[in-house]
Structure formats: C-alpha cells, structure tokens
Design a protein around this motif. Structure first.
Motif, PDB file in Angstrom:
ATOM      1  N   MET A   1      -6.330 -21.194  -5.149  1.00  9.67           N
ATOM      2  CA  MET A   1      -6.775 -19.853  -4.762  1.00  9.67           C
ATOM      3  C   MET A   1      -5.711 -19.194  -3.891  1.00  9.67           C
ATOM      4  O   MET A   1      -5.210 -19.804  -2.940  1.00  9.67           O
ATOM      5  N   SER A   2      -5.345 -17.973  -4.229  1.00  7.19           N
ATOM      6  CA  SER A   2      -4.286 -17.287  -3.493  1.00  7.19           C
ATOM      7  C   SER A   2      -4.779 -16.874  -2.113  1.00  7.19           C
ATOM      8  O   SER A   2      -5.956 -16.614  -1.898  1.00  7.19           O
ATOM      9  N   ALA A   3      -3.849 -16.832  -1.152  1.00  2.90           N
ATOM     10  CA  ALA A   3      -4.182 -16.455   0.212  1.00  2.90           C
ATOM     11  C   ALA A   3      -4.482 -14.974   0.294  1.00  2.90           C
ATOM     12  O   ALA A   3      -4.023 -14.173  -0.521  1.00  2.90           O
ATOM     13  N   GLU A   4      -5.269 -14.621   1.305  1.00  2.00           N
ATOM     14  CA  GLU A   4      -5.616 -13.219   1.510  1.00  2.00           C
ATOM     15  C   GLU A   4      -4.382 -12.418   1.943  1.00  2.00           C
ATOM     16  O   GLU A   4      -3.513 -12.934   2.655  1.00  2.00           O
ATOM     17  N   PRO A   5      -4.293 -11.165   1.522  1.00  2.00           N
ATOM     18  CA  PRO A   5      -3.176 -10.324   1.963  1.00  2.00           C
ATOM     19  C   PRO A   5      -3.296 -10.025   3.455  1.00  2.00           C
ATOM     20  O   PRO A   5      -4.354 -10.184   4.056  1.00  2.00           O
ATOM     21  N   VAL A   6      -2.217  -9.570   4.034  1.00  2.00           N
ATOM     22  CA  VAL A   6      -2.179  -9.220   5.454  1.00  2.00           C
ATOM     23  C   VAL A   6      -2.307  -7.705   5.594  1.00  2.00           C
ATOM     24  O   VAL A   6      -1.590  -6.947   4.924  1.00  2.00           O
ATOM     25  N   ILE A   7      -3.224  -7.257   6.453  1.00  2.00           N
ATOM     26  CA  ILE A   7      -3.430  -5.828   6.688  1.00  2.00           C
ATOM     27  C   ILE A   7      -3.038  -5.506   8.127  1.00  2.00           C
ATOM     28  O   ILE A   7      -3.509  -6.156   9.072  1.00  2.00           O
ATOM     29  N   ILE A   8      -2.182  -4.517   8.296  1.00  2.00           N
ATOM     30  CA  ILE A   8      -1.730  -4.071   9.614  1.00  2.00           C
ATOM     31  C   ILE A   8      -2.265  -2.679   9.872  1.00  2.00           C
ATOM     32  O   ILE A   8      -2.124  -1.776   9.033  1.00  2.00           O
ATOM     33  N   PHE A   9      -2.875  -2.481  11.038  1.00  2.00           N
ATOM     34  CA  PHE A   9      -3.390  -1.170  11.437  1.00  2.00           C
ATOM     35  C   PHE A   9      -2.465  -0.551  12.475  1.00  2.00           C
ATOM     36  O   PHE A   9      -1.997  -1.237  13.388  1.00  2.00           O
ATOM     37  N   THR A  10      -2.207   0.741  12.342  1.00  2.00           N
ATOM     38  CA  THR A  10      -1.398   1.447  13.336  1.00  2.00           C
ATOM     39  C   THR A  10      -1.816   2.909  13.424  1.00  2.00           C
ATOM     40  O   THR A  10      -2.210   3.519  12.428  1.00  2.00           O
ATOM     41  N   GLU A  11      -1.738   3.445  14.624  1.00  2.00           N
ATOM     42  CA  GLU A  11      -2.012   4.867  14.845  1.00  2.00           C
ATOM     43  C   GLU A  11      -0.732   5.693  14.732  1.00  2.00           C
ATOM     44  O   GLU A  11      -0.793   6.914  14.639  1.00  2.00           O
ATOM     45  N   GLN A  12       0.406   5.033  14.750  1.00  2.25           N
ATOM     46  CA  GLN A  12       1.691   5.730  14.602  1.00  2.25           C
ATOM     47  C   GLN A  12       2.674   4.795  13.910  1.00  2.25           C
ATOM     48  O   GLN A  12       2.969   3.713  14.410  1.00  2.25           O
ATOM     49  N   LEU A  13       3.168   5.230  12.780  1.00  2.00           N
ATOM     50  CA  LEU A  13       4.098   4.417  12.015  1.00  2.00           C
ATOM     51  C   LEU A  13       5.441   4.306  12.730  1.00  2.00           C
ATOM     52  O   LEU A  13       5.958   5.301  13.244  1.00  2.00           O
ATOM     53  N   ASN A  14       5.995   3.097  12.755  1.00  2.15           N
ATOM     54  CA  ASN A  14       7.360   2.976  13.246  1.00  2.15           C
ATOM     55  C   ASN A  14       8.310   3.369  12.111  1.00  2.15           C
ATOM     56  O   ASN A  14       7.878   3.534  10.968  1.00  2.15           O
ATOM     57  N   PRO A  15       9.596   3.551  12.383  1.00  3.56           N
ATOM     58  CA  PRO A  15      10.519   4.016  11.332  1.00  3.56           C
ATOM     59  C   PRO A  15      10.518   3.156  10.084  1.00  3.56           C
ATOM     60  O   PRO A  15      10.575   3.670   8.955  1.00  3.56           O
ATOM     61  N   ASP A  16      10.428   1.836  10.248  1.00  7.26           N
ATOM     62  CA  ASP A  16      10.439   0.955   9.081  1.00  7.26           C
ATOM     63  C   ASP A  16       9.156   1.101   8.273  1.00  7.26           C
ATOM     64  O   ASP A  16       9.191   1.140   7.035  1.00  7.26           O
ATOM     65  N   GLN A  17       8.019   1.207   8.958  1.00  5.99           N
ATOM     66  CA  GLN A  17       6.743   1.389   8.266  1.00  5.99           C
ATOM     67  C   GLN A  17       6.694   2.734   7.539  1.00  5.99           C
ATOM     68  O   GLN A  17       6.192   2.819   6.410  1.00  5.99           O
ATOM     69  N   GLU A  18       7.212   3.776   8.169  1.00 11.67           N
ATOM     70  CA  GLU A  18       7.254   5.087   7.519  1.00 11.67           C
ATOM     71  C   GLU A  18       8.110   5.030   6.255  1.00 11.67           C
ATOM     72  O   GLU A  18       7.728   5.573   5.209  1.00 11.67           O
ATOM     73  N   LYS A  19       9.256   4.363   6.342  1.00 14.92           N
ATOM     74  CA  LYS A  19      10.130   4.217   5.174  1.00 14.92           C
ATOM     75  C   LYS A  19       9.416   3.473   4.058  1.00 14.92           C
ATOM     76  O   LYS A  19       9.498   3.850   2.876  1.00 14.92           O
ATOM     77  N   GLN A  20       8.676   2.418   4.390  1.00 11.09           N
ATOM     78  CA  GLN A  20       7.943   1.649   3.388  1.00 11.09           C
ATOM     79  C   GLN A  20       6.837   2.488   2.756  1.00 11.09           C
ATOM     80  O   GLN A  20       6.626   2.430   1.532  1.00 11.09           O
ATOM     81  N   LEU A  21       6.109   3.254   3.578  1.00 10.47           N
ATOM     82  CA  LEU A  21       5.030   4.074   3.042  1.00 10.47           C
ATOM     83  C   LEU A  21       5.557   5.150   2.104  1.00 10.47           C
ATOM     84  O   LEU A  21       4.990   5.392   1.030  1.00 10.47           O
ATOM     85  N   LEU A  22       6.662   5.792   2.468  1.00  8.63           N
ATOM     86  CA  LEU A  22       7.233   6.819   1.615  1.00  8.63           C
ATOM     87  C   LEU A  22       7.775   6.231   0.315  1.00  8.63           C
ATOM     88  O   LEU A  22       7.712   6.867  -0.742  1.00  8.63           O
ATOM     89  N   ALA A  23       8.294   5.005   0.379  1.00  8.80           N
ATOM     90  CA  ALA A  23       8.757   4.325  -0.837  1.00  8.80           C
ATOM     91  C   ALA A  23       7.575   3.985  -1.743  1.00  8.80           C
ATOM     92  O   ALA A  23       7.658   4.110  -2.972  1.00  8.80           O
ATOM     93  N   LEU A  24       6.465   3.549  -1.145  1.00  6.58           N
ATOM     94  CA  LEU A  24       5.241   3.276  -1.904  1.00  6.58           C
ATOM     95  C   LEU A  24       4.735   4.551  -2.570  1.00  6.58           C
ATOM     96  O   LEU A  24       4.386   4.557  -3.760  1.00  6.58           O
ATOM     97  N   GLU A  25       4.718   5.645  -1.806  1.00  9.51           N
ATOM     98  CA  GLU A  25       4.299   6.937  -2.359  1.00  9.51           C
ATOM     99  C   GLU A  25       5.185   7.335  -3.535  1.00  9.51           C
ATOM    100  O   GLU A  25       4.685   7.752  -4.591  1.00  9.51           O
ATOM    101  N   ALA A  26       6.499   7.199  -3.381  1.00  8.52           N
ATOM    102  CA  ALA A  26       7.440   7.598  -4.432  1.00  8.52           C
ATOM    103  C   ALA A  26       7.218   6.786  -5.702  1.00  8.52           C
ATOM    104  O   ALA A  26       7.270   7.327  -6.818  1.00  8.52           O
ATOM    105  N   ALA A  27       6.971   5.478  -5.558  1.00  9.39           N
ATOM    106  CA  ALA A  27       6.744   4.626  -6.726  1.00  9.39           C
ATOM    107  C   ALA A  27       5.475   5.029  -7.467  1.00  9.39           C
ATOM    108  O   ALA A  27       5.440   5.074  -8.701  1.00  9.39           O
ATOM    109  N   CYS A  28       4.414   5.348  -6.711  1.00  9.37           N
ATOM    110  CA  CYS A  28       3.158   5.765  -7.339  1.00  9.37           C
ATOM    111  C   CYS A  28       3.285   7.140  -7.984  1.00  9.37           C
ATOM    112  O   CYS A  28       2.751   7.382  -9.075  1.00  9.37           O
TER     113      CYS A  28
END
Length: 269
Positions: A1-28
């Motif tokens: 059985m595969s392990a559960e994914p990791v979920i991170i909560f934040t009220e303000q994205l750091n630069p790396d998280q913002e870059k990842q989110l925008l890359a996710l948006e672009a792919a979708c």
C-alpha cells in the motif's frame, strides 16, 4: 500500500512554493486548454500544497481558498494530469473546509475542463452562475480618448491591488455628495480595481459607474483612462471576468477591444 501524500498549509507562499504553484498551473492550463489562474499573490488567501510521498519535491496538487468577505470564499484547485483520479482534490478540500467555516464556497471552473466538472458533480456542488473570461493585449493599443478633458483617474493602493476612481474636475459637488467623497474639489463618478496576475498582467474587477452618473458614456471614458495608465506603467495584458447575462458590460468591454478567451462556471458548495 502506497504511503499517504504530504500536505503543507501556508498563509503566504515562499518564493519556491510560488514558483511550484505557478508551474502546476501552467501544466494544467496547457493540458486542459484553459486560462484559469492560481491566486499565488492575492491577499487573504490560504494555500494547501500536496506532494506525493514517492516524489516529495514534486507539487502534484494544490488548493487555494480566497476569503472574499463575510458570506463566501472562492476555491481554486489544480492537479497534475498524471495524478488525477487519486482523491487528491478531496484530501485538500477536507483540509480547507474547517478554515471556511460557515462560508459558502464558490468553485470557478472552465467549461473546457471535463475532469474538474466531473469532480464538482461528484461533490454535489450546484451551478451558481456563468461568466466569460476576457483578455486584452494592450502593447499595441493606441492612446485612447476619454472624450472629456475634465475627467481624470485618482489611484490608491499598493503593487498587488490598486483602486482607481474616475473624477470630474472643476465642478461644484452637489449637496448630496459627502465631503469625504471629494478629491481636490472633484466629483467621484465611478470606480474600478486591478490586482496583479503575474509579471506584466493585471486582473480588472469591480468596475462601476455610480448610478446617478450612468448614461453619459463614462464607462468608456474610465476604461480609456485606465488602459492608458496601465500601458504607461508597463502592463501588457489585462484580464477580466464578466457575467454572461450582463449585456451592457459585455458591450463596453468588446468596444474597448477585449476578446473572450473562455467561459467559466461557478459552482456553489
């Protein structure tokens, strides 16, 4: 059985998280042929980022909850195509619901994205309204005329969000207008707001000519002054959303040069 994914909560994205989110948006956006944007820099927005346990550095899905007021919150979610149908959206939503409390949740979704529509149907969300997303490239736009020399724009706010007020200069303010509404003796006629939508892009919203001044062509005048101001400041692209049944606003935006890019449905949960 595969392990559960990791979920991170934040009220303000750091630069790396913002870059990842925008890359996710672009792919979708590329996969689904949509132009829906992730609210990476909007204020009063909460973010949940999901990373698969097998690839802990790869952002597979994200959900953002924008607190719009006392009655509703807007929820935007993206999942990479290869990670869909694994229940990741449900996992993220379960995390976000306690933060929303008693607020209604509105989900904007492009009618082109069959996966998102299927997820909302399974959730039991109901169609609330339909809007059109429009876009204008102002890089080659000629200088627009406001048709009256005594009109100007007063602006306030920061880099992320600015409020523009259309003013009529050199006029005596009518008795019903409170003194707080005057700027250097001018009369406020209407208002609009812009918010950052990434480098060189802004979203236009809350466009309004005050009721007592409608019917004078002031909507076109305000748009002309605004677009001239935005172009001079280096903005290249302006985005907006307008209700599909708002004929006067649609006519104004089309006349100004905006083109429809996609239709959006808002589902209420």
């Amino acid at each position: 059985m595969s392990a559960e994914p990791v979920i991170i909560f934040t009220e303000q994205l750091n630069p790396d998280q913002e870059k990842q989110l925008l890359a996710l948006e672009a792919a979708c956006r590329l996969h689904d042929g949509i132009s829906l944007s992730a609210p990476a820099r909007e204020p009063d927005t909460l973010h949940w980022l999901l990373y698969p346990s097998s690839r802990p550095a790869a952002l597979a899905a994200a959900l953002s909850l924008s607190l719009c007021g006392d009655e509703a919150a807007e929820c935007t979610a993206f999942t990479l195509p290869e990670y869909r149908r694994r229940g990741y959206f449900s996992l993220l939503l379960d995390q976000a619901l306690p933060q929303a409390g008693e607020l209604d949740i509105l989900f904007p979704v492009s009618n082109r994205c069959a996966d998102a529509l299927a997820s909302l149907k399974a959730l039991g969300a109901e169609l609330e309204s339909e809007e059109l997303q429009m876009e204008l490239d102002i890089t080659s736009l000629p200088l627009l005329s406001a048709a009256a020399d005594n009109l100007s724009l007063h602006s306030e706010g920061g880099e992320s969000t600015r409020t523009f007020t259309l003013m009529e200069e050199n006029s005596s303010a009518p008795a019903f207008l409170p003194a707080a509404g005057r700027v250097s003796g001018a009369i406020p006629l209407g208002r609009c707001q812009t918010s950052s939508a990434g480098p060189g892009s802004v979203c236009l919203h809350h466009v309004e000519i005050f009721p007592e001044f409608r019917g004078r062509g002031l909507g076109h005048a305000m748009m002309a002054l605004l677009l001239n101001r935005l172009k001079a400041s280096g903005v290249r692209r302006v985005l907006l959303q307008v209700s599909a049944d708002n004929a006067p606003a649609l006519a104004l935006y089309k006349k100004t040069g905006f083109c429809m890019t996609q239709s959006l449905s808002f589902y209420l949960y």
